[in-house]
Design a protein around this motif. Structure first.
Motif, mmCIF file in Angstrom:
data_model
loop_
_atom_site.group_PDB
_atom_site.id
_atom_site.type_symbol
_atom_site.label_atom_id
_atom_site.label_comp_id
_atom_site.label_asym_id
_atom_site.label_seq_id
_atom_site.Cartn_x
_atom_site.Cartn_y
_atom_site.Cartn_z
ATOM 1 N N GLY A 1 0.898 -1.046 0.534
ATOM 2 C CA GLY A 1 0.000 0.046 -0.171
ATOM 3 C C GLY A 1 0.708 1.317 -0.179
ATOM 4 N N PHE A 2 0.147 1.990 0.221
ATOM 5 C CA PHE A 2 1.111 3.410 0.351
ATOM 6 C C PHE A 2 2.057 4.083 0.952
ATOM 7 C CE2 PHE A 2 -3.207 4.678 -3.266
ATOM 8 C CZ PHE A 2 -2.088 5.441 -3.783
ATOM 9 N N ILE B 1 7.807 9.782 5.503
ATOM 10 C CA ILE B 1 6.145 8.926 6.015
ATOM 11 C C ILE B 1 5.663 9.111 6.547
ATOM 12 C CG2 ILE B 1 6.281 6.411 6.645
ATOM 13 C CD1 ILE B 1 9.493 6.788 7.202
ATOM 14 N N TYR B 2 4.261 8.453 6.438
ATOM 15 C CA TYR B 2 2.732 8.807 6.343
ATOM 16 C C TYR B 2 2.539 8.267 8.073
ATOM 17 C CZ TYR B 2 1.371 9.012 1.466
ATOM 18 O OH TYR B 2 1.675 10.237 0.542
ATOM 19 N N ASP B 3 1.490 9.176 8.706
ATOM 20 C CA ASP B 3 2.233 9.084 10.065
ATOM 21 C C ASP B 3 1.181 7.349 10.849
ATOM 22 O OD1 ASP B 3 -0.881 10.040 8.807
ATOM 23 O OD2 ASP B 3 -1.275 10.978 11.227
ATOM 24 N N THR B 4 0.072 7.370 9.555
ATOM 25 C CA THR B 4 -0.319 5.879 9.826
ATOM 26 C C THR B 4 0.863 4.776 9.702
ATOM 27 O OG1 THR B 4 -0.875 5.419 8.714
ATOM 28 C CG2 THR B 4 -2.376 6.074 9.642
ATOM 29 N N GLN C 1 15.363 -1.266 -0.590
ATOM 30 C CA GLN C 1 16.934 -1.641 -0.257
ATOM 31 C C GLN C 1 16.404 0.290 0.216
ATOM 32 O OE1 GLN C 1 19.349 -4.040 0.646
ATOM 33 N NE2 GLN C 1 17.484 -4.774 0.284
ATOM 34 N N GLY C 2 16.660 0.958 1.355
ATOM 35 C CA GLY C 2 16.638 2.002 1.863
ATOM 36 C C GLY C 2 17.680 2.380 3.271
ATOM 37 N N ARG C 3 17.495 3.812 3.364
ATOM 38 C CA ARG C 3 17.870 4.337 5.264
ATOM 39 C C ARG C 3 17.024 5.311 5.215
ATOM 40 N NH1 ARG C 3 21.536 7.081 0.708
ATOM 41 N NH2 ARG C 3 23.198 5.627 1.017
ATOM 42 N N ILE C 4 17.597 6.102 6.234
ATOM 43 C CA ILE C 4 16.292 6.378 7.133
ATOM 44 C C ILE C 4 17.429 8.286 7.792
ATOM 45 C CG2 ILE C 4 14.696 6.754 8.734
ATOM 46 C CD1 ILE C 4 13.559 4.869 8.396
ATOM 47 N N GLU C 5 17.044 8.349 7.700
ATOM 48 C CA GLU C 5 17.837 9.911 8.632
ATOM 49 C C GLU C 5 16.408 11.219 8.534
ATOM 50 O OE1 GLU C 5 21.118 11.365 6.404
ATOM 51 O OE2 GLU C 5 22.012 9.569 6.034
ATOM 52 N N ASN C 6 16.897 11.385 10.141
ATOM 53 C CA ASN C 6 16.026 12.187 10.150
ATOM 54 C C ASN C 6 14.675 12.235 10.375
ATOM 55 O OD1 ASN C 6 18.015 14.177 11.638
ATOM 56 N ND2 ASN C 6 19.147 14.925 9.071
ATOM 57 N N GLY C 7 14.310 11.037 10.427
ATOM 58 C CA GLY C 7 12.581 10.550 10.092
ATOM 59 C C GLY C 7 12.264 10.729 9.067
ATOM 60 N N LEU C 8 13.398 10.569 7.563
ATOM 61 C CA LEU C 8 12.986 10.540 6.481
ATOM 62 C C LEU C 8 13.471 9.523 5.146
ATOM 63 C CD1 LEU C 8 13.739 14.785 5.097
ATOM 64 C CD2 LEU C 8 11.304 13.850 5.573
ATOM 65 N N LEU C 9 12.948 9.488 4.717
ATOM 66 C CA LEU C 9 13.201 7.690 3.770
ATOM 67 C C LEU C 9 13.823 7.795 2.808
ATOM 68 C CD1 LEU C 9 13.527 4.394 3.611
ATOM 69 C CD2 LEU C 9 11.207 4.527 2.870
#
Length: 546
Positions: free
Chosen positions: A333-334, A348-351, A404-412
């Motif tokens: 999904g989204f 990232i969406y809050d849900t 694959q990815g990374r997260i920084e400061n709450g962003l993907l």
């Protein structure tokens, strides 16, 4: 909100509101016969009241076709015994009409891209137990018969005739179905590997609509243009979400830049949902006839890491139109979206819950590349038995499709799929990140000549010392380069210019060590570059080394 309850609600309160609108020609010819009525006899549009009325005879025709089989295929166990009806037509309107019409009944629907390799089509139909296929392809019908399939293939013309022969008085109206009931069978692939099938229940689609409604603005009464094959999950979902929120969805078999602008103006379209390549074409069309696009308010596109050149091109020609690039997976999904900059950092969406994990499943610290795991209510339970051994969702609700990815400061930030990561000298290198560095490469260096660089594909090649090295394969632009190139020739830019640009834009371990040129990079039927096939061409000596 369920799609059927909103359709019934609008059909009662505003029966003449447009639900589904096709191309001005009324459809297109089938994949095999220009004389086919795959759209020629179908109406160009349906109001909500007409959609409800016609859905009853449609389901009656589908139900009769399934019941007439003496030895029907056994549907996949994930359907809970509900027969599966698949649509494999080139007409976006006809495909959308059938999917929307069956939504209010005990039916599982699927869309199969008629451009898939024939063996892929036969494979998913026989493996998942699809019992009815609406298709004009005689090749598909013959291949299914040769495979021993016991279901039914019917052309669009014959199916419409069966609908017309049914007395509406002998049918039942659509109803809101149970939340747990299987609704759609979708496919995660079909161009580079055997397709993986999965089921979406009605509740999972309702949960997905709740997320997109909160962020992507499929508002009641809004006219949304969703051009392209309905077999694409992006287009299919645009059809479902528009009807589930009381909007009007305008479909097209493809994006014709010469006519789409007039259609946007004539049909008062304010929202477009399309793949990035179509957004790019839309910006080019708007540059030629900007007056046709002034009413456009929002463009929504799927796929993460939208090229900055597409975003800037649209902003230059349509400064009043907003662009949202969302990240999601059909199975899950989204997940989130990006609305400015180069589109590489996703909110990232809050849900939705997201974690980055290593190969052992341990959570990684911020900044490190790993596998993206997601927990979302709309996620499918798993893949359909027999179509893959891959696991989608764990018992705790966390799922991954291998991104694959990374997260920084709450962003993907996404780094591609597992095959898009190269390990070179102990460093993880995101190959899509290497490609993004060349989006704005304009070959200003005198050594590279005039014009613009074409598409590029970063690949990993084996190396005895480093394990792998990064290489860049380019598809030259249309203009010539250098004093000996004729106008219109396709020639490669200078290697030194490419290397200087890479060193200026990328960390040292990301800089390609080799450069190659191919006249045409291999692509899927949807236009995506095939990375693995590009590697094969380079390794077999079919690419020119710069």
């Amino acid at each position: 909100m369920p799609i059927t309850s909103r359709i019934l609600e609008v059909a009662t309160a505003d029966p003449d509101r447009l639900a589904l609108v096709g191309s001005p020609s009324g459809g297109c010819a089938s994949d095999e016969s220009a004389d086919s009525a795959e759209g020629s006899r179908a109406p160009r549009s349906l109001t909500y009241a007409q959609l409800v009325r016609d859905s009853a005879t449609m389901f009656a025709a589908v139900d009769a076709l399934h019941r007439a089989q003496t030895d029907p295929p056994t549907p996949a166990p994930e359907t809970h015994g509900i027969p599966i009806t698949a649509v494999s037509l080139t007409s976006a309107f006809e495909t959308s009409r059938i999917i929307a019409g069956l939504a209010g009944f005990r039916a599982v629907s699927a869309t199969i891209d008629p451009r898939w390799p024939l063996d892929h089509q036969v494979g998913v139909i026989t493996t998942t137990g699809i019992g009815l296929v609406i298709s004009d392809s005689t090749r598909l019908a013959e291949a299914l018969a040769a495979a021993g399939w016991t279901g039914t293939v019917i052309t669009a013309t014959d199916f419409q005739a069966r609908e017309a022969a049914i007395d509406p008085a002998d049918t039942a109206p659509p109803t809101v179905r149970e939340a747990s009931e299987p609704f759609l069978m979708l496919f995660s692939s079909g161009t580079t590997s055997n397709p993986k099938a999965f089921i979406k229940t009605r509740q999972q689609y309702r949960d997905n609509v709740a997320v997109s409604s909160a962020h992507l603005e499929p508002l009641p009464g809004v006219a949304t243009l969703a051009p392209g094959p309905v077999s694409y999950s992006l287009t299919l979902y645009a059809v479902v979400e528009s009807l589930a929120t009381g909007g009007s969805v305008h479909v097209a078999d493809d994006f014709d830049p010469f006519t789409m602008g007039a259609r946007i103006a004539d049909e008062a379209i304010t929202r477009v949902v399309a793949v990035p390549a179509v957004v790019k074409a839309l910006a080019e069309a708007a540059r030629r006839t900007p007056e046709n696009f002034h009413g456009l308010d929002l463009v929504v596109t799927g796929g993460a890491n939208l090229p900055a050149s597409i975003r800037s091109a649209l902003a230059d020609v349509l400064p009043g139109a907003r662009l949202i690039s969302y990240y999601g997976a059909a199975e899950i999904g989204f997940i989130g979206d990006s609305r400015d900059g180069d589109g590489t950092w996703i909110s990232i969406y809050d849900t939705i819950d997201v974690e980055i994990r290593d190969e052992s499943g341990a959570r990684l610290p911020d900044g490190e590349i790993g596998t993206v795991w997601i927990r979302a209510a709309a996620c499918s339970d798993g893949y359909v038995t027999g179509t893959t051994d891959a696991q989608l969702r764990r018992p705790d609700g966390w799922a991954t499709v291998g991104d694959q990815g990374r997260i920084e400061n709450g962003l993907l930030q996404l780094a591609g799929r597992a095959g898009d990561i190269a390990i070179t000298g102990g460093h993880k290198v995101s190959l899509p990140e290497v490609e993004r560095a060349f989006e704005e490469f304009d070959r200003a260096d005198p050594r590279s000549g005039p014009g613009r660089l074409g598409e590029v594909c970063a690949i990993a090649l084996p190396d005895d010392g480093l394990g792998n090295i990064v290489a860049l394969v380019i598809e030259p632009g249309a203009q010539g380069s250098g004093s000996h190139a004729r106008d219109g020739d396709s020639t490669a830019p200078d290697k030194a210019a490419l290397l200087d640009h890479a060193r200026a834009e990328l960390a040292p371990q990301f800089v390609p060590r080799r450069f190659y040129s191919l006249d045409r990079l291999p692509r899927t039927v949807g236009g995506k570059i095939r990375r693995h096939e590009t590697v094969d061409l380079v390794m077999s000596g079919k690419a020119q080394r710069l």
